[in-house]
Design a protein around this motif. Sequence first.
Motif, short mmCIF file in Angstrom:
data_model
loop_
_atom_site.label_atom_id
_atom_site.label_comp_id
_atom_site.label_asym_id
_atom_site.label_seq_id
_atom_site.Cartn_x
_atom_site.Cartn_y
_atom_site.Cartn_z
N GLN A 159 -26.93 12.97 -22.65
CA GLN A 159 -27.74 11.77 -22.78
C GLN A 159 -27.70 10.94 -21.50
O GLN A 159 -28.64 10.24 -21.17
N ASP A 160 -26.58 11.03 -20.76
CA ASP A 160 -26.46 10.37 -19.46
C ASP A 160 -26.19 11.44 -18.42
O ASP A 160 -25.04 11.73 -18.09
N PRO A 161 -27.25 12.07 -17.88
CA PRO A 161 -27.06 13.18 -16.94
C PRO A 161 -26.26 12.81 -15.70
O PRO A 161 -25.58 13.65 -15.13
N PHE A 162 -26.31 11.56 -15.29
CA PHE A 162 -25.64 11.17 -14.06
C PHE A 162 -24.12 11.04 -14.24
O PHE A 162 -23.39 10.94 -13.26
N ALA A 163 -23.62 11.06 -15.47
CA ALA A 163 -22.18 10.96 -15.69
C ALA A 163 -21.45 12.19 -15.15
O ALA A 163 -20.27 12.10 -14.80
N LEU A 164 -22.12 13.33 -15.04
CA LEU A 164 -21.50 14.56 -14.54
C LEU A 164 -21.40 14.58 -13.01
O LEU A 164 -20.55 15.28 -12.46
N LEU A 165 -22.21 13.83 -12.33
CA LEU A 165 -22.30 13.94 -10.88
C LEU A 165 -20.97 13.82 -10.13
O LEU A 165 -20.73 14.61 -9.21
N PRO A 166 -20.09 12.91 -10.49
CA PRO A 166 -18.82 12.84 -9.74
C PRO A 166 -17.98 14.12 -9.83
O PRO A 166 -17.13 14.36 -8.99
N CYS A 167 -18.24 14.96 -10.82
CA CYS A 167 -17.47 16.20 -11.00
C CYS A 167 -18.07 17.39 -10.28
O CYS A 167 -17.43 18.44 -10.21
N LEU A 168 -19.28 17.30 -9.78
CA LEU A 168 -19.96 18.47 -9.21
C LEU A 168 -19.15 19.20 -8.15
O LEU A 168 -18.92 20.40 -8.25
N ALA A 169 -18.71 18.49 -7.13
CA ALA A 169 -17.99 19.15 -6.03
C ALA A 169 -16.65 19.68 -6.49
O ALA A 169 -16.28 20.81 -6.16
N SER A 170 -15.91 18.89 -7.26
CA SER A 170 -14.56 19.33 -7.67
C SER A 170 -14.61 20.53 -8.61
O SER A 170 -13.68 21.33 -8.65
N LEU A 171 -15.70 20.70 -9.35
CA LEU A 171 -15.85 21.86 -10.23
C LEU A 171 -16.46 23.06 -9.51
O LEU A 171 -16.60 24.13 -10.09
N GLY A 172 -16.84 22.89 -8.26
CA GLY A 172 -17.43 23.98 -7.49
C GLY A 172 -18.88 24.27 -7.83
O GLY A 172 -19.38 25.35 -7.52
N LEU A 173 -19.56 23.31 -8.46
CA LEU A 173 -20.96 23.52 -8.81
C LEU A 173 -21.85 23.43 -7.58
O LEU A 173 -21.58 22.66 -6.65
N ALA A 174 -22.90 24.25 -7.57
CA ALA A 174 -23.86 24.22 -6.47
C ALA A 174 -24.67 22.93 -6.52
O ALA A 174 -25.18 22.47 -5.50
N GLY A 175 -24.82 22.35 -7.70
CA GLY A 175 -25.58 21.13 -7.86
C GLY A 175 -25.99 20.96 -9.31
O GLY A 175 -25.45 21.63 -10.20
N ALA A 176 -26.95 20.08 -9.54
CA ALA A 176 -27.46 19.83 -10.88
C ALA A 176 -28.96 19.63 -10.82
O ALA A 176 -29.47 18.90 -9.97
N VAL A 177 -29.66 20.30 -11.74
CA VAL A 177 -31.10 20.13 -11.92
C VAL A 177 -31.29 19.32 -13.18
O VAL A 177 -30.72 19.65 -14.22
N LEU A 178 -32.09 18.26 -13.10
CA LEU A 178 -32.39 17.46 -14.28
C LEU A 178 -33.71 17.93 -14.86
O LEU A 178 -34.68 18.11 -14.12
#
Length: 106
Positions: free
Chosen positions: A44-63
């Motif tokens: 419901q709040d897609p931007f809540a995940l953003l701080p975790c992107l780099a630490s989880l090794g994600l390439a990024g996020a598509v909304l």
Amino acid sequence: MRPEYHRTRPLAFLYRAPSPLFDRLVAEVATARLPLFLYPVEAQDPFALLPCLASLGLAGAVLAEALPPPKDLAPSLSLEAEAREAGLLDLVVPRVGGFWGSTRKG
């Protein structure tokens, strides 16, 4: 090719409601043989995940739907010219010192 592009990395697909965009994105990634593993996440709040992107090794996020960039990420979020002009964001990639954001054209 740089080593980090040889391994498959997860790419989060953030959605509020089911979207036909996910199937199209899976098809494009498979056709282009990109080293990405699409991971759908209902949020419901897609931007809540953003701080975790780099630490989880994600390439990024598509909304699934373009949204206005969050004000609290403004200092660490660099927007592409089209995203800045439209005031919308639908792709976020972690980078050194913050995030890079873009939006689909058209």
